[in-house]
Design an enzyme around this catalytic site. Structure first.
Site: not given
Length: 553
Positions: A104, A107-109, A220, A222
């Site tokens: 789906l 991200g960064g991690m 976070d 957003k």
């Protein structure tokens, strides 16, 4: 493992993920040539590790149990091979009772899959750590902190966590599956009406108020972390960066920036971990509202690093200057959330929700009427390059006018110099408006550098008598170029100033000055430019080292 080792390991994992595609696109033996020199200098072991990953990929190439992130399954439940441009990390077909169906997002991690519970035959969303066995203790702790924070929350607009675990070295958590995509996708596809914006933000603000009342700061918020169900109702998710105010949970290493710059509060970016509180979520809600109203984040015309730099001192454009049809009350609510100091914002998300409800009911908000000083303060922060120049022009104009009035006879330079200042003012205003409209910022700023040097030199050409004392203006222009936080522009202004000074010196032809004088001035300007550019570069590098990306796009 100390803090520096943990940070180095986390950066190494990100580099492995970033350059992993090379092991499929290029000869692994040529990696040391393809990688940037500064990366090789800091991580000499990186090429060897990537070659090792290439060998492991080759050995695992025919495995029926694994597939790349981004893969899907066919009707028989077998993995359908796909390619991924961002990671060569592999996940199993099954984790416990969950069958992985489709990726789906990532991200960064973390990476998120749609999964199906084999017994319940129900869809869920599963999040896993992308770095797998490479994950540091800090990443794993952050992952389970997210699970603990989300599992204790029961609210209709917050995504619930149902399960968490670890199998075959993979840490995962299972959440409710929200099928309508996220708010970022909705913004990119179909704009919302202003009433729909207020209704959606009201629900999000109520959910965040519940979070804050539970002792949790999300940190976070957003559009990508707000999921929409089939009816368009928002659901807050991704608690990987939460700060929990109990038993010391959620503490962040001092000096590290975590989050998404476009939606991050100034104190979260520039302060210490002790400065992070509910006010950070209020600012993020304001940034989301700003993007829903205008189609872009508050500082969406810059990159992530420049957004961090502008968070401290700059102000975003007023929403109505971008879209005049935006209701005044919604603009006031939005800008109140985006105040620099937490004490100047809404004191709780519940207060924000109350004002949004008043707007929906056709009632005025509870905010005070903005004063002239408030507008002036915002303008100075929003357009510092223009304000600094206009202030200088005003001072020069006043001095020249006073001298002209006190003079016994009319002075020849007065009209030409004042004309140059007028043209300079008009040109600066036009270039600032071009920046506000996001018209090729690089071209506009380069043009501004040329305009400054050209018109300042023209003003000196008309000045009376020796102009040696006025040459300091070139140094001021170099210092003012630092407002853009771009070392290249500082050096450009320095070079342009040196050239302009030599032209000025040759045209005025003052024979009383020693021949080495212009070279001394040029050297001084170069030193000033080097110092200013060095400070700007150090600020950018410091922020880059301190920044940790959030977990989702």
């Amino acid at each position: 493992m100390d803090q520096n080792d943990a940070e180095r390991e986390a950066e190494l994992c990100q580099l492995l993920d970033q350059y992993a595609p090379f092991i499929q696109q290029e000869d692994p033996e040529q990696l040391s040539v393809l990688l940037p020199v500064d990366v090789l200098r800091r991580f000499p072991e990186l090429p060897g590790m990537l070659r090792c990953m290439a060998s492991l990929d080759l050995l695992a190439g025919n495995s029926a149990e694994a597939f790349e992130f981004g893969g899907k399954f066919d009707a028989d439940g077998q993995a359908v091979a796909t390619t991924s441009s961002s990671s060569s990390f592999r996940a199993p077909h099954r984790l416990g009772p969950y069958l992985l169906e489709e990726e789906l997002g990532r991200g960064g991690m973390g990476v998120v899959f749609r999964v199906r519970h084999e017994v319940l035959d129900a869809p869920f969303a599963m999040k896993m750590i992308r770095s797998s066995d490479w994950a540091s203790d800090q990443e794993v702790q952050r992952f389970y902190r997210e699970a603990r924070a989300a599992s204790r929350l029961q609210h209709p607009n917050i995504v619930r966590v149902h399960d968490v675990g670890e199998e075959r070295g993979l840490h995962y958590l299972v959440m409710a599956y929200i099928s309508g995509g996220n708010l970022a996708e909705r913004i990119a596809s179909t704009p919302l009406s202003y009433r729909e914006v207020a209704e959606l933000m009201y629900q999000v603000a109520v959910a965040v108020a519940f979070l804050n009342d539970s002792g949790i700061v999300h940190r976070d918020l957003k559009p990508a972390n707000i999921l929409l169900d089939g009816e368009g109702n928002p659901h807050v998710t991704d608690f990987g960066l939460v700060k929990v105010f109990d038993a010391g949970e959620g503490r962040t290493t001092t000096g590290i920036i975590v989050g998404t710059p476009a939606y991050m509060a100034p104190e979260q970016a520039w302060g210490s971990s002790e400065d992070v509180g509910p006010g950070c979520d209020i600012y993020s809600l304001g940034a989301i509202l700003y993007e829903l109203l205008t189609g872009r984040p508050p500082f969406g015309d810059t990159g992530p690093l420049d957004q961090l730099l502008r968070l401290r001192d700059a102000e975003p454009l007023a929403p109505r200057s971008i879209r005049a049809a935006i209701p005044v009350e919604l603009e006031r609510i939005c800008l109140h959330c985006l105040e620099k100091k937490p004490a100047d914002r809404y004191q709780s998300a519940a207060d924000l929700a109350a004002d949004l409800q008043r707007y929906l009911n056709g009632e005025p908000s509870g905010l005070p009427v903005p004063t002239l000083f408030w507008h002036l303060r915002r303008w100075i922060r929003r357009e510092p390059a223009l304000v600094s120049r206009l202030t200088g022009f005003l001072v020069m104009g006043i001095i020249l006018s006073v001298v002209e009035v006190l003079s016994e006879s009319a002075r020849a330079p007065y009209i030409p110099v004042m004309s140059v200042l007028g043209i300079w003012t008009l040109g600066s205003v036009i270039l600032q408006q071009a920046l506000n409209r996001n018209i090729d910022p690089w071209v506009v700023r380069t043009s501004w550098v040329i305009l400054d040097c050209l018109l300042f030199t023209s003003a000196l050409m008309f000045a009376e008598g020796p102009v040696e004392s006025l040459v300091v203006g070139y140094s001021l222009l170099i210092a003012a170029s630092a407002w853009w936080y771009q070392p290249f522009l500082v050096w450009m202004m320095t070079g342009a100033s040196v050239i302009a000074f030599f032209v000025l010196f040759s045209l005025r032809g003052d024979s009383s000055l020693p021949g080495h004088y212009p070279y001394i001035v040029a050297a001084e300007l170069a030193v000033v430019g080097g110092i200013v550019a060095s400070f700007v570069r150090q600020i950018r590098e410091l922020l880059q080292r301190r920044s940790i990306p959030s977990d989702t796009p």
